[in-house]
Every structure is written in C-alpha cells, then in structure tokens.
Design a protein around this motif. Structure first.
Motif, PDB file in Angstrom:
ATOM      1  N   ILE A 190       0.862  -1.171   0.000  1.00 39.93           N
ATOM      2  CA  ILE A 190       0.000   0.000   0.000  1.00 39.93           C
ATOM      3  C   ILE A 190       0.902   1.225   0.000  1.00 39.93           C
ATOM      4  O   ILE A 190       1.583   1.506   0.992  1.00 39.93           O
ATOM      5  N   GLY A 191       0.916   1.944  -1.108  1.00 41.33           N
ATOM      6  CA  GLY A 191       1.828   3.070  -1.219  1.00 41.33           C
ATOM      7  C   GLY A 191       3.268   2.576  -1.144  1.00 41.33           C
ATOM      8  O   GLY A 191       3.707   1.770  -1.958  1.00 41.33           O
ATOM      9  N   GLU A 192       4.008   3.031  -0.143  1.00 42.05           N
ATOM     10  CA  GLU A 192       5.386   2.598   0.062  1.00 42.05           C
ATOM     11  C   GLU A 192       5.506   1.586   1.195  1.00 42.05           C
ATOM     12  O   GLU A 192       6.612   1.186   1.548  1.00 42.05           O
ATOM     13  N   LYS A 193       4.377   1.151   1.768  1.00 43.26           N
ATOM     14  CA  LYS A 193       4.384   0.223   2.894  1.00 43.26           C
ATOM     15  C   LYS A 193       4.094  -1.189   2.414  1.00 43.26           C
ATOM     16  O   LYS A 193       3.273  -1.412   1.518  1.00 43.26           O
ATOM     17  N   PHE A 194       4.763  -2.161   3.036  1.00 45.13           N
ATOM     18  CA  PHE A 194       4.528  -3.571   2.757  1.00 45.13           C
ATOM     19  C   PHE A 194       3.703  -4.172   3.885  1.00 45.13           C
ATOM     20  O   PHE A 194       3.856  -3.790   5.055  1.00 45.13           O
ATOM     21  N   GLY A 195       2.811  -5.111   3.542  1.00 43.71           N
ATOM     22  CA  GLY A 195       1.950  -5.709   4.559  1.00 43.71           C
ATOM     23  C   GLY A 195       1.662  -7.165   4.278  1.00 43.71           C
ATOM     24  O   GLY A 195       1.919  -7.688   3.183  1.00 43.71           O
ATOM     25  N   ARG A 196       1.121  -7.834   5.319  1.00 45.29           N
ATOM     26  CA  ARG A 196       0.771  -9.251   5.186  1.00 45.29           C
ATOM     27  C   ARG A 196      -0.371  -9.567   6.134  1.00 45.29           C
ATOM     28  O   ARG A 196      -0.434  -9.035   7.241  1.00 45.29           O
ATOM     29  N   VAL A 197      -1.274 -10.421   5.690  1.00 44.06           N
ATOM     30  CA  VAL A 197      -2.410 -10.841   6.511  1.00 44.06           C
ATOM     31  C   VAL A 197      -2.172 -12.274   6.967  1.00 44.06           C
ATOM     32  O   VAL A 197      -1.932 -13.176   6.146  1.00 44.06           O
ATOM     33  N   LEU A 198      -2.236 -12.486   8.277  1.00 40.57           N
ATOM     34  CA  LEU A 198      -2.112 -13.808   8.887  1.00 40.57           C
ATOM     35  C   LEU A 198      -3.447 -14.183   9.523  1.00 40.57           C
ATOM     36  O   LEU A 198      -4.278 -13.322   9.813  1.00 40.57           O
ATOM     37  N   PHE A 199      -3.641 -15.482   9.749  1.00 37.20           N
ATOM     38  CA  PHE A 199      -4.841 -15.922  10.448  1.00 37.20           C
ATOM     39  C   PHE A 199      -4.490 -17.068  11.397  1.00 37.20           C
ATOM     40  O   PHE A 199      -3.465 -17.743  11.218  1.00 37.20           O
ATOM     41  N   LEU A 200      -5.318 -17.247  12.391  1.00 38.92           N
ATOM     42  CA  LEU A 200      -5.092 -18.313  13.367  1.00 38.92           C
ATOM     43  C   LEU A 200      -5.489 -19.639  12.737  1.00 38.92           C
ATOM     44  O   LEU A 200      -6.680 -19.930  12.556  1.00 38.92           O
ATOM     45  N   LYS A 201      -4.485 -20.423  12.394  1.00 31.81           N
ATOM     46  CA  LYS A 201      -4.709 -21.633  11.607  1.00 31.81           C
ATOM     47  C   LYS A 201      -5.117 -22.816  12.472  1.00 31.81           C
ATOM     48  O   LYS A 201      -6.091 -23.519  12.170  1.00 31.81           O
ATOM     49  N   GLU A 202      -4.379 -23.036  13.551  1.00 30.52           N
ATOM     50  CA  GLU A 202      -4.664 -24.167  14.430  1.00 30.52           C
ATOM     51  C   GLU A 202      -4.637 -23.714  15.875  1.00 30.52           C
ATOM     52  O   GLU A 202      -3.850 -22.845  16.251  1.00 30.52           O
ATOM     53  N   TYR A 203      -5.495 -24.320  16.681  1.00 31.65           N
ATOM     54  CA  TYR A 203      -5.582 -23.998  18.100  1.00 31.65           C
ATOM     55  C   TYR A 203      -4.831 -25.064  18.897  1.00 31.65           C
ATOM     56  O   TYR A 203      -4.977 -26.269  18.647  1.00 31.65           O
ATOM     57  N   ALA A 204      -4.037 -24.629  19.861  1.00 29.47           N
ATOM     58  CA  ALA A 204      -3.342 -25.563  20.732  1.00 29.47           C
ATOM     59  C   ALA A 204      -4.329 -26.149  21.735  1.00 29.47           C
ATOM     60  O   ALA A 204      -5.412 -25.609  21.976  1.00 29.47           O
ATOM     61  N   SER A 205      -3.968 -27.274  22.326  1.00 28.01           N
ATOM     62  CA  SER A 205      -4.853 -27.905  23.314  1.00 28.01           C
ATOM     63  C   SER A 205      -4.959 -27.069  24.578  1.00 28.01           C
ATOM     64  O   SER A 205      -5.947 -27.149  25.302  1.00 28.01           O
ATOM     65  N   PHE A 206      -3.927 -26.259  24.838  1.00 30.56           N
ATOM     66  CA  PHE A 206      -3.958 -25.373  26.003  1.00 30.56           C
ATOM     67  C   PHE A 206      -3.592 -23.968  25.544  1.00 30.56           C
ATOM     68  O   PHE A 206      -2.554 -23.762  24.925  1.00 30.56           O
TER      69      PHE A 206
END
Length: 524
Positions: A190-206
């Motif tokens: 976006i313009g001169e900025k770099f970005g990335r979208v992450l998501f919570l893929k797996e949930y730990a048991s605790f």
C-alpha cells in the motif's frame, strides 16, 4: 451502512488492568467478559479490533511538550522538553486502541438504529462492570481509522469534511484511499508500505488468557481482529447432537465389524473415544453450563517499511503456542476482514463455546495518556509514557509512598516543576518540615516562610476570618478547636465543668468578634 440491509456501528473501549490483576480479580473479569459474549444476539455479527499504531512525532510535539512563555522559566521548559524527547525515544512508541464493531441485518434504517441503540446500552453496562468505558464513533472518526491505516505517516493531516465533499461531488474513498495498492500471493503493498495478513490456523490444546496480549505485543503497526458470529442455541444443540450421533454411529459400525470377525474382545479405538467424550462435553456445555456456540476467526495484519522487515515481523508474530498461517492468494479478502468495516470475507470460521472464546481476552493493561498531561514515567507493562492530568480523574488526590531513598522527594519535586512550567495560574503550597524544597521554590520565584519557635513568623491558632469553616458554623468549629487545644496543653481530658466554661467563654468572645466583621472586638 455496510451492504444491502446490513448496518454497523463501531465503539472504542478503554483497556483494563487485567495482566497485573490478582488471580481472583482475573477470574471475575473473565466471567464478566463471558457474560458480555453471551449477551450478543444470534443475528448480530461482532468484531473486536486491536489497533497498534506508532505515536506521531507531531502529536508528541503538540500534546506533551510545553510551549515557551518568553519568561525567566523558559530555560527550565527547554530542559523539560528535552527530557520528554528522550523518554519518548526510549518508550515503546506504540499507541494501542481497541474497538468493537457491531453489525445487524435489518430491513430499514430505523429498525437497525433501534437494534444498535439497544446493543449499545448492553455494551455500556457490561464494559462498566469490567471498569472500562465504551464510546460510539461517528462517521468521521470511523473514516479516520481507515485513513490512518491506508496513509501511515499522514495521520495528523486528516481533516475530512463530509458536507463539503458531498457539495463538491467527491467520494470519501478518494480522501482515505492510498495512492496505489498491489496484492501478491502472500503479501500486499500500500503506497510505500509492505503488509501481510495472517490468520489463526490451528488452536493448541492449552491456550493462555494472555495469548492476544502476546500477539499484539509488537512495537510495529498491527491490526488484530476477532470476528464472532453467535449461533442460535437451538441450532447449536441440534448441530452438537448430530455430531455426537455421527460419532456414535461410527463406534457402532466399528463394534459390528469386529463382531463379524469374531473379535468380541476388541476395544473402541482411542480417537473415537476421544471424539465421543469431546462431543458429549460440548453438548453438556450448551445444555447445562450456560454456554453458547460461536463461529470465530482471528486475523492479523502486519505492516513494515521493507520486505525484509515484514519477514522479521511475521516470524515474531508466529512465535506463539497457536500456529499462524499466511492467507495465500487471499490477502485482499483478509485485509477486508481484519479492518473494522464489518466484513468477513474468509470462510475459515472455527466453532467455539463461550468459555473457549473468552480465552481470547482483548484486555491487557490500562494506559494513562491524557491530552496535555504531566509526564510521570513509563508504564511497567506496555513501556509507554504515562501522561496524567489529575484534574480529569474522579479523585485527583495522590500519595507518594516508598522506602527511604527510593525517590519520594524527587518525584514530588518533579511534579511540582511540571505544574509550575505548564500552568501559570497554579497555586502550590508546600509544608516542608525537613526544608527540602526551599531551593526549588527559590528557583521558581516562590516565597519561603519559616515558622518555628525562633523564627519571626508565627501562626495565630486563635485567628478566625469570614471564610473559616467552609459554610459551617465558624463559632461552633472554633469552640471545638479551642477545647481540643486545651486538652492537648493539659495532657488529659477536661472535666465536664471545665469544658462548659471554655465552651461558653469561647462562644461569647468569637460571637462579638464576628459581629465586628472579623476586624476586632467593637467598643462597647
């Protein structure tokens, strides 16, 4: 308006001191937060958004530094501003704001307003119970959120006038959108900025209740959103029953196959037993433990100045118990999902109960950053500057406590200096038995009055003026003071006869003094 028959409202809420609270207080906050989640209606789409943004240097210049007054104190103001600059550089430099966006689907605007108004009342009640405050954002404030994200570094330039733009026929999108946007497989620009979208893929048991705090504990621009879709209880129970029925059918088929092979001693596989136990527990939560079923997803947007820095931030964010995945070929949909615009473009929703969802607490530690406040140091948890204006608090009193040598006097002198430099009309009275503040008072042009048994100045304990008593009866108060003074001088309690004599004499003398307009006893 967010789409056809969809209407949304964004609220900003203040943080609470969850991390530093005791275990009992944490449990109480956790239960209160669960009640808030359970209060959401099934037709309501909820989005919690945590926004990390760098503190603008212009904002520091305007809100923290002290302007010169062209007087003899300017040399002290210059030194104070230098201290503030150094503190700002050593601080976290990140301002964290927290929002909740509510979306409803209604046939008309009036229906939507009525529903959102009712939801706002409920939110205020629950946030107040958590010792937090919840405030609605208007259209301009919501546009400013998007402007600050799309145009990072230009936050202070936002000055949007909706009526003026409508008159000119301009779209608000032209004002807030960046000059260019480019989306790739695993990132965007976006313009001169770099970005990335992450998501919570797996949930730990605790999962710890501090997980969201750890994910947002990055000194970079970041947006974390928790999208929540409540499921109606009857549909949730039906879904849980069907899931349990399917598992029991698999178990029955396994037992039948083993029996056909004359293997009557075969046990049920562990994975089927585990699935059955979890399904029973899930159904029990819905039916007997006041739990609700939610569909949820957590998305994170990180931005950086260079691609290498973006990779480093991504690795830092993924060092957690839960596995974060990169949205491949879905960066645009992920960005629209993460921003507080009441959208969910990603079909990766996870099923959670109220208790499981409440673990993702959006609370960390309360920040104290009043506009034009006095600098009191750094927050021990967030490392941000503490800027406090005690006049804005419900109770502005304070105590400075600590062991000998810990800096109590220095702290008091620092606050006195800040008040003197910022507020020209402030009245500061210091009672100083150890004569520690005389040098400071002299430097600021104050007056030092010495009161002792050998000094020229004395306090007349018997004096009284027209302001004595703060709207109470001054003669009665003065009589009580003289009685207590006599008891202190004699070292024992007065007898009733003595108290009566002193009380009557004091009342007669001061009554005549009051009739003389507090100037002396008038001649008879």
């Amino acid at each position: 308006l967010t789409g056809r028959n969809k209407y949304s409202k964004t609220f900003i809420f203040t943080d609470i001191n969850y991390i530093v609270a005791s275990e009992e207080d944490k449990e109480e906050m956790f239960l209160d937060y669960m009640q808030m989640l359970n209060s959401f209606e099934s037709e309501t789409f909820i989005k919690f958004t945590i926004l990390n943004s760098k503190i603008d240097n212009i904002e520091i210049e305007n809100n923290i530094k002290i302007e010169h007054e062209n007087d003899r104190l300017d040399r002290f103001r210059k030194e104070y501003n230098k201290i503030i600059e150094d503190s700002a550089k050593s601080s976290n430099g990140i301002k964290q704001e927290k929002y909740i966006t509510v979306t409803v689907t209604k046939k008309s605007l009036e229906e939507a307003r009525t529903t959102i108004r009712r939801i706002a009342v409920e939110l205020n009640k629950h946030f107040k119970k958590l010792n937090s405050t919840c405030t609605e954002l208007d259209a301009n404030e919501r546009l400013k959120l998007l402007h600050n994200f799309y145009r990072q570094g230009e936050e202070s330039s936002f000055n949007f006038d909706m009526i003026d733009n409508m008159r000119k026929g301009h779209s608000f999108k032209d004002y807030i959108c960046p000059d260019s946007m480019e989306f790739k497989k695993n990132s965007f620009k976006i313009g001169e900025k770099f970005g990335r979208v992450l998501f919570l893929k797996e949930y730990a048991s605790f999962i710890k209740d501090s997980m969201i705090s750890e994910l947002t504990d990055i000194s970079k621009n970041l947006v974390l959103s928790i999208d929540i879709l409540p499921v109606p209880t009857d549909e949730a129970i039906k879904e849980a029953e069907n899931r349990l029925l399917g598992i029991e059918t698999n178990i029955a088929n396994h037992v039948r196959k083993q029996a056909e092979n004359n293997n009557f001693l075969a046990s049920i596989p562990y994975d089927l037993e585990q699935q059955q136990a979890e399904a029973k527990e899930f159904l029990n939560d819905l039916m007997t433990r006041d739990q609700r079923m939610f569909l949820a997803i957590i998305t994170i947007v990180v931005t950086a100045d260079t691609e290498k820095e973006l990779e480093n931030i991504t690795e830092a964010a993924r060092k957690n118990r839960c596995q974060l995945g990169i949205l491949s070929f879905q960066q645009l949909d992920g960005l629209n999902t993460a921003l507080p615009i009441a959208n969910n473009k990603i079909d990766i929703l996870r099923t959670l109960t109220t208790e499981s969802l409440a673990v993702f607490l959006p609370f960390k530690v309360q920040e104290v950053q009043h506009t034009n406040g006095i600098y009191y140091g750094q927050n021990a948890i967030s490392k941000n500057m503490i800027l406090l204006d005690r006049k804005k608090l419900l109770n502005g009193n304070s105590f400075i406590l600590g062991v000998s040598g810990s800096g109590k006097s220095f702290t008091a002198k620092q606050e006195i200096s800040s008040i003197m430099l910022k507020e020209k009309d402030a009245d500061i009275i210091i009672i100083d038995p150890e004569n520690e503040f005389a040098g400071l008072v002299s430097k600021f042009g104050g007056e030092v009055i010495e009161i002792s048994s050998t000094s020229k100045n004395h306090i007349n304990a018997m004096d009284m003026n027209k302001y004595y008593g703060d709207n109470s009866n001054p003669i009665v108060l003065k009589s009580e003071f003289v009685l207590s003074l006599c008891e202190q001088l004699m070292g024992k309690a007065l007898e009733p006869q003595q108290r009566s004599i002193i009380d009557r004499c004091t009342a007669n003398v001061y009554r005549v003094f009051q009739q003389g307009n507090y100037q002396g006893i008038p001649p008879t």
